[in-house]
Scaffold this active site. Structure first.
Site, short mmCIF file in Angstrom:
data_model
loop_
_atom_site.label_atom_id
_atom_site.label_comp_id
_atom_site.label_asym_id
_atom_site.label_seq_id
_atom_site.Cartn_x
_atom_site.Cartn_y
_atom_site.Cartn_z
CG ASP A 270 -1.98 -1.08 1.18
OD1 ASP A 270 -2.19 -1.42 0.04
OD2 ASP A 270 -2.65 -1.44 2.33
CE1 TYR A 335 2.42 -6.94 3.93
CE2 TYR A 335 1.92 -9.03 4.37
CZ TYR A 335 2.10 -8.14 3.44
OH TYR A 335 1.72 -8.06 2.22
CE1 TYR A 407 -5.39 -6.50 -1.49
CE2 TYR A 407 -6.83 -8.42 -1.44
CZ TYR A 407 -6.26 -7.35 -2.21
OH TYR A 407 -6.26 -7.60 -3.54
#
Ligand SMILES: [Zn+2]
Length: 447
Positions: A270, A335, A407
């Protein structure tokens, strides 16, 4: 039955060359080179010009023998002479004491000579040196009328030992260019593709196409609000101040004297996520470079900025672009996400969260935020594990080990039930992602 001796066999072949040549030359005028090309596969280490000249000489000898044996007359020799030129014209003049004019070559109008090839090669050499090319390939475009005329001749000769003019020009111009410049040809990955476009009058033009330089690289985003390529709003203003592509272009396009620079990345994070740790693979395409040999250390020095760092590893291929694009979804990722919860959460809640997300499949419909540009579909991705650290009663940090393509923001806030299971669901209170970083991408560049 008569057995042929080996000698007769050999003569048979060579005699048939002369006979075929006589047949062609009684119909079409041909220069030495264009005649030689009809027999290009006969013998080695000979130029087509040498072949054609030798055949014409032997033909003149045979015509003289046939003339003295009264098999043919001077008129027949005259017909062949006007299509053949020297030495048959000399023979004709000697036996008739008459002048005879020679018709222009049916295929090349007597334009294609060593001088013609040399002139083209010299012009190509100038272009290659202007472009700093270290390798090249020659392509030749011939007018279709010329190709058709050549086919007329080759069909009459039976086709099996001929070479095309296009092929000869490519080879001979290429050889001459290398002699003049020391630049080697490269048939797979030439720096420059040279197209010689020849019209029916054998005037020509030269076009060059400079192949891009492809560089294998890894990028790191140390800041947020950085897009891959410039992102413009509907009124034409920039949505984000910086993009990776602009950064690379502004930094190194002048170094390569390039027309433009484009990037090909293995997926993307993103815009507001940082890309840290292992970095993300990238191929930099330097379009129409004027310089090709730029020092790698210098590149890497220039491409290390406060917010973006690009490490160039070396040369890439077109295949690398395909493989990083194909592979990006399959690579596992790690992440780091900072999460804010609506109600305070306890250490126990966080333990529950991390023990729940062990080898857990997560169902995700396409996130609402990207529904405008992506098709609505369901996918199943895996979360392998998460590690959680509490920052305050309502803020914690999670390391998420998961499949590529998951996501992560939606894993936190559920996207109105479109992602399940999710953090909000397990914690029993709405959770919001505050900041997201990509820390690791599996197999950044396959070794
Ligand atoms: Zn010719």
């Amino acid at each position: 039955m008569i057995m042929e001796t080996p000698q007769q066999n050999r003569c048979g072949e060579h005699c048939s060359i002369i006979e075929t040549a006589a047949k062609i030359l009684s119909e079409y005028p041909l220069c030495d080179r264009c005649l030689g090309r009809v027999f290009a596969k006969k013998g080695i280490e000979l130029s087509n010009e040498e072949r054609g000249r030798a055949i014409k000489t032997l033909l003149a000898m045979k015509l003289y023998a046939d003339y003295t044996s009264e098999i043919i007359d001077a008129e027949y020799i005259g017909k062949i002479a006007s299509n053949t030129g020297d030495p048959v014209t000399r023979l004709y003049r000697k036996i008739t004491d008459r002048e005879i004019s020679v018709n222009p070559c049916y295929i090349c109008l007597h334009r294609v000579s060593s001088d013609y090839i040399d002139e083209i090669a010299r012009r190509v050499a100038v272009k290659l040196s202007e472009l700093n090319a270290s390798s090249f390939i020659i392509g030749v475009k011939l007018d279709s009328e010329v190709v058709k005329k050549e086919l007329d001749v080759h069909v009459l000769a039976g086709l099996e030992s001929s070479e095309s003019l296009k092929n000869e020009l490519k080879r001979e111009i290429g050889k001459r260019v290398t002699q003049l410049t020391n630049i080697p040809p490269d048939f797979d990955k030439p720096d420059v593709v040279v197209i010689v476009d020849v019209n029916k009058d054998f005037d020509y033009s030269i076009q060059t196409q400079v192949n891009p330089i492809l560089l294998k690289a890894i990028y790191f985003k140390r800041g947020r609000r950085i897009s891959h390529v410039p992102w413009f709003t509907s009124n034409g203003s920039r949505k984000y101040p910086e993009s990776i592509q602009d950064f690379i272009r502004d930094s190194i396009a002048r170094l390569f004297d390039a027309r433009d620079i484009k990037i090909h990345a293995a997926g993307r994070e993103d815009v507001d996520a940082r890309m840290l740790g292992s970095g993300r693979p990238l191929v930099i395409e330097v379009k129409e470079p004027g310089f090709r040999n730029v020092d790698l250390d210098l590149l890497n020095y220039i491409l290390d900025d406060q917010f973006i760092k690009v490490s160039v590893i070396g040369a890439a291929t077109r295949r690398d672009i395909e493989s990083i694009k194909e592979g990006s979804r399959k690579r596992r990722k790690i992440y780091r996400v900072a999460v804010l919860t609506e109600k305070p959460v306890s250490e126990g809640d966080l333990e529950k969260l991390s023990s729940f997300f062990k080898e857990r499949s997560v169902k995700q419909r396409t996130p609402t935020r990207i529904l405008r540009r992506k098709k609505d579909r369901e996918r199943i991705k895996r979360v392998y594990r998460i590690e959680v650290i509490s920052i305050s009663s309502r803020v914690f940090e999670a390391l998420i080990y998961c499949d590529g393509g998951l996501y992560v923001k939606e894993l936190v806030h559920c996207d109105n039930g479109r992602t399940t299971p999710c953090f909000s669901e397990i914690l029993g209170t709405p959770a919001y992602p505050l900041e997201l970083d990509v820390l690791y991408i599996e197999k950044t560049w396959d070794k």
